[in-house]
Design a protein around this motif. Structure first.
Motif, short mmCIF file in Angstrom:
data_model
loop_
_atom_site.label_atom_id
_atom_site.label_comp_id
_atom_site.label_asym_id
_atom_site.label_seq_id
_atom_site.Cartn_x
_atom_site.Cartn_y
_atom_site.Cartn_z
N UNK A 122 0.83 -1.21 0.00
CA UNK A 122 0.00 0.00 0.00
C UNK A 122 0.86 1.26 0.00
N UNK A 123 1.93 1.26 0.78
CA UNK A 123 2.82 2.43 0.83
C UNK A 123 3.52 2.63 -0.50
N UNK A 124 3.96 1.55 -1.13
CA UNK A 124 4.63 1.65 -2.44
C UNK A 124 3.66 2.23 -3.47
N UNK A 125 2.45 1.69 -3.52
CA UNK A 125 1.46 2.17 -4.49
C UNK A 125 1.13 3.63 -4.22
N UNK A 126 0.92 3.98 -2.95
CA UNK A 126 0.62 5.38 -2.61
C UNK A 126 1.79 6.29 -2.97
N UNK A 127 3.02 5.82 -2.78
CA UNK A 127 4.21 6.61 -3.12
C UNK A 127 4.24 6.89 -4.63
N UNK A 155 14.17 16.02 -3.71
CA UNK A 155 12.93 16.71 -3.32
C UNK A 155 11.71 15.96 -3.86
N UNK A 156 11.81 15.41 -5.06
CA UNK A 156 10.69 14.66 -5.63
C UNK A 156 10.36 13.42 -4.80
N UNK A 157 11.38 12.69 -4.37
CA UNK A 157 11.14 11.49 -3.57
C UNK A 157 10.54 11.85 -2.21
N UNK A 158 11.05 12.92 -1.62
CA UNK A 158 10.52 13.35 -0.32
C UNK A 158 9.06 13.77 -0.46
N UNK A 159 8.75 14.51 -1.53
CA UNK A 159 7.38 14.97 -1.76
C UNK A 159 6.44 13.78 -2.03
N UNK A 160 6.88 12.82 -2.83
CA UNK A 160 6.05 11.64 -3.12
C UNK A 160 5.82 10.82 -1.86
N UNK A 161 6.85 10.68 -1.02
CA UNK A 161 6.70 9.88 0.20
C UNK A 161 5.79 10.59 1.21
N UNK A 162 5.90 11.89 1.32
CA UNK A 162 5.01 12.63 2.22
C UNK A 162 3.56 12.52 1.73
N UNK A 163 3.35 12.65 0.43
CA UNK A 163 2.01 12.48 -0.14
C UNK A 163 1.48 11.09 0.17
N UNK A 164 2.32 10.08 -0.01
CA UNK A 164 1.92 8.69 0.28
C UNK A 164 1.55 8.52 1.75
N UNK A 165 2.34 9.08 2.62
CA UNK A 165 2.09 8.95 4.06
C UNK A 165 0.76 9.60 4.42
N UNK A 166 0.48 10.77 3.86
CA UNK A 166 -0.80 11.44 4.12
C UNK A 166 -1.98 10.63 3.58
N UNK A 167 -1.81 10.02 2.41
CA UNK A 167 -2.86 9.18 1.84
C UNK A 167 -3.11 7.97 2.73
N UNK A 168 -2.05 7.27 3.11
CA UNK A 168 -2.19 6.07 3.93
C UNK A 168 -2.79 6.43 5.29
N UNK A 169 -2.35 7.56 5.86
CA UNK A 169 -2.90 8.01 7.14
C UNK A 169 -4.41 8.21 7.01
N UNK A 170 -4.83 8.87 5.95
CA UNK A 170 -6.27 9.12 5.74
C UNK A 170 -7.02 7.82 5.47
N UNK A 171 -6.39 6.91 4.72
CA UNK A 171 -7.03 5.64 4.39
C UNK A 171 -7.30 4.85 5.67
N UNK A 172 -6.31 4.77 6.55
CA UNK A 172 -6.47 3.97 7.76
C UNK A 172 -7.28 4.71 8.83
N UNK A 173 -7.16 6.02 8.89
CA UNK A 173 -7.97 6.78 9.84
C UNK A 173 -9.44 6.62 9.50
N UNK A 174 -9.77 6.55 8.21
CA UNK A 174 -11.15 6.39 7.78
C UNK A 174 -11.75 5.07 8.18
N UNK A 175 -10.92 4.05 8.43
CA UNK A 175 -11.45 2.76 8.85
C UNK A 175 -11.80 2.75 10.33
N UNK A 176 -11.26 3.70 11.09
CA UNK A 176 -11.46 3.73 12.54
C UNK A 176 -12.40 4.86 12.96
N UNK A 177 -12.19 6.04 12.42
CA UNK A 177 -12.97 7.21 12.82
C UNK A 177 -14.19 7.41 11.93
#
Length: 175
Positions: A87-92, A136-158
């Motif tokens: 999931x993290x790879x795909x989101x990245x 900078x591109x890798x950092x930006x893609x990874x931060x975007x992925x982390x925010x997506x995954x955070x929202x994906x999993x937060x949505x399953x709980x909250x």
């Protein structure tokens, strides 16, 4: 005197804000609870091109790979990745697409006798393949992925903050 640490922190804050803004439109296309399939479809809708995701034996070269074509995007992930890592790879790689990154690997830099070169369709317009987080591109893609995954999993709980439909309203009521 402004220190390098302060400037780095300031730059990261700007990158974080840009990633959050970029995700606004994407999240508006997604239900409160979503998974990989809905995420991939929403990004595909945003960019107006299909996105194909496939497992691949990366032979230890990369965890994930994005190939950009004129008519589609192809995301490959390490076949043996755990579900969370997948999931993290795909989101990245989706992060690269959302950020408009052209691709960090130049085809001219790939020796034709390398095993990886055999896996590449040479009609590709650009390739993103992460080997580190130093650009900078890798950092930006990874931060975007982390925010997506955070929202994906937060949505399953909250519960949804703006419930739509009976089930989400009941979730919000009892949360």
């Amino acid at each position: 005197m402004i220190t390098d640490c302060f400037l780095d922190h300031f730059r990261r804050g700007i990158v974080y804000a840009a990633c959050q803004d970029r995700l606004g439109e994407l999240l508006s296309l997604l239900p409160h609870r979503f998974g990989e399939e809905e995420l991939i479809q929403a990004v595909s809708t945003l960019i107006g091109r299909p996105i194909h995701v496939e497992p691949r034996d990366m032979k230890g070269n990369f965890c994930g790979l994005r190939e950009r074509y004129s008519d589609r995007e192809v995301i490959s992930f390490e076949r043996n990745a755990s579900p969370l890592h997948r999931s993290q790879i795909i989101a990245h790689e989706l992060g690269h697409i959302l950020c408009g990154h052209e691709g960090s690997v130049r085809l001219a830099d790939i020796p034709p006798d390398e095993e990886l070169a055999e896996m590449i369709d040479w009609s590709v317009l650009g390739i993103s393949a992460r080997t580190s987080y130093e650009t900078a591109e890798e950092e930006e893609a990874e931060l975007t992925a982390t925010l997506i995954i955070q929202r994906m999993y937060r949505g399953t709980v909250l519960p949804a903050s703006s419930p739509s439909g009976a089930n989400e309203r009941w979730d919000a009521l009892f949360a």
